[in-house]
Design a protein around this motif. Structure first.
Motif, PDB file in Angstrom:
ATOM      1  N   TRP A  84       0.837  -1.205   0.000  1.00 15.12           N
ATOM      2  CA  TRP A  84       0.000   0.000   0.000  1.00 15.12           C
ATOM      3  C   TRP A  84       0.867   1.248   0.000  1.00 15.12           C
ATOM      4  O   TRP A  84       0.627   2.186  -0.763  1.00 15.12           O
ATOM      5  CB  TRP A  84      -0.911  -0.032   1.229  1.00 15.12           C
ATOM      6  CG  TRP A  84      -1.922   1.066   1.286  1.00 15.12           C
ATOM      7  CD1 TRP A  84      -3.204   1.037   0.806  1.00 15.12           C
ATOM      8  CD2 TRP A  84      -1.750   2.369   1.868  1.00 15.12           C
ATOM      9  NE1 TRP A  84      -3.834   2.232   1.056  1.00 15.12           N
ATOM     10  CE2 TRP A  84      -2.964   3.063   1.703  1.00 15.12           C
ATOM     11  CE3 TRP A  84      -0.694   3.003   2.517  1.00 15.12           C
ATOM     12  CZ2 TRP A  84      -3.148   4.369   2.160  1.00 15.12           C
ATOM     13  CZ3 TRP A  84      -0.861   4.307   2.961  1.00 15.12           C
ATOM     14  CH2 TRP A  84      -2.070   4.960   2.784  1.00 15.12           C
ATOM     15  N   ILE A 259      -5.786  -3.954   1.564  1.00 18.14           N
ATOM     16  CA  ILE A 259      -4.778  -2.933   1.286  1.00 18.14           C
ATOM     17  C   ILE A 259      -3.627  -3.449   0.440  1.00 18.14           C
ATOM     18  O   ILE A 259      -2.809  -2.638  -0.025  1.00 18.14           O
ATOM     19  CB  ILE A 259      -4.224  -2.333   2.597  1.00 18.14           C
ATOM     20  CG1 ILE A 259      -3.424  -3.381   3.380  1.00 18.14           C
ATOM     21  CG2 ILE A 259      -5.334  -1.753   3.435  1.00 18.14           C
ATOM     22  CD1 ILE A 259      -2.749  -2.817   4.630  1.00 18.14           C
ATOM     23  N   PRO A 262      -3.809  -1.584  -3.575  1.00 21.08           N
ATOM     24  CA  PRO A 262      -4.262  -0.242  -3.176  1.00 21.08           C
ATOM     25  C   PRO A 262      -4.898   0.571  -4.284  1.00 21.08           C
ATOM     26  O   PRO A 262      -5.192   1.754  -4.080  1.00 21.08           O
ATOM     27  CB  PRO A 262      -2.959   0.414  -2.705  1.00 21.08           C
ATOM     28  CG  PRO A 262      -1.907  -0.219  -3.559  1.00 21.08           C
ATOM     29  CD  PRO A 262      -2.352  -1.634  -3.792  1.00 21.08           C
TER      30      PRO A 262
END
Length: 288
Positions: A84, A259, A262
């Motif tokens: 992320w 995540i 992303p």
């Protein structure tokens, strides 16, 4: 991406948003509650078992496994967050490179029409890349003809980059920029493609299947065996305890899954649309 004030953490306890793991896990948590009640009823009421040495051994095994599973989940969440954060760094680099290219174009180019073309091309790359990473349909009608043609290119960001290189080459052949300036601008545009490739690497390379499947199986069997050992110590209170433990462990896995890619549309994904819009505003301020 969810915007929030990290200093007001008391309000998070009673706030539930659409990406909250509690809502996603609620049906499974209800099933685990029923399962835990069934185990507790059988051991306490039906079989009327008492705590034996074998049961104590199960508790010891759970204690050891709790350390193992915590290490696995820490590694899992750290790996997902690294992906992320790397994606955020790539888009931060895209912001800076777009500004640098716009500043150089504003100084090097003298013709107003040439400036207008680059004013459209530079922010268009960020907008197209955002849609490309979301696997969204990208139509040339969304942009000016100078930025995205109706040709059936499968990779739209490459089309924008090719268009920018073609324009810069035209500026050089027509004598509007020098050879040294051409080299400088070429390296700036090349950085756009490098950022695109890095984002695609993050998106198209998920965590290995075996590792992800192992963690899910580990969590499932760990939680399913908890009532057998702790029912004699907790009684029917084992039901909320087991449900809570499952909620914590499964939530960490769900957050990591969300995540690690992303660039989607999940609540915790990067706000690439907003970043692309900020790039457009910056470029329009710089090139005039």
């Amino acid at each position: 991406m969810v915007s929030y004030n990290p200093k007001e953490w008391f309000s998070f306890i009673f706030r539930f948003h659409k990406g909250d793991t509690f809502r996603k896990l609620l049906p499974v948590m209800a099933g685990i509650a029923v399962y835990s009640w069934g185990i507790a009823y059988l051991e306490l009421e039906y079989w009327q078992l008492s705590q034996s040495s074998e049961i104590k051994n199960i508790i010891v095994v759970h204690t050891i496994l709790s350390f193992v599973i915590s290490m696995l989940l820490v590694f899992r969440t750290n790996t997902a967050y690294d992906r992320w954060w790397e994606g955020r760094k790539m888009w931060g680099a895209l912001v800076n490179n777009s500004r640098n290219l716009a500043i150089k174009m504003s100084i090097m180019l003298k013709d107003k029409e040439d400036k207008e073309i680059m004013k459209k091309l530079i922010p268009a790359y960020a907008s197209v890349l955002s849609l490309h990473l979301k696997n969204a349909d990208i139509s040339h009608e969304l942009f000016e003809d100078a930025t995205l043609s109706a040709d059936h290119y499968k990779h739209k960001p490459n089309q924008i980059a090719k268009n920018m290189i073609a324009r810069v080459n035209e500026f050089y052949t027509s004598g509007k920029i020098t050879g040294d300036q051409l080299i400088i601008l070429d390296s700036e545009i090349q950085s756009f493609t490098d950022i695109c490739g890095a984002c695609e690497r993050i998106k198209n390379t998920p965590i290995p299947y075996s590792y992800s499947a192992f963690i899910k199986k580990f969590i499932f069997f760990y939680v399913m065996t908890l009532p057998f050992g702790y029912v004699f110590q907790l009684g029917y209170y084992v039901i909320p305890v087991v449900v809570f433990i499952f909620y914590v462990l499964a939530s960490l896995e769900l957050i990591a899954e969300e995540i690690e890619d992303p660039f989607g549309t999940d609540p915790n994904d990067l706000p690439t649309d907003i970043i692309a819009e900020n790039i457009r505003k910056n470029v329009e301020e710089l090139i005039y």
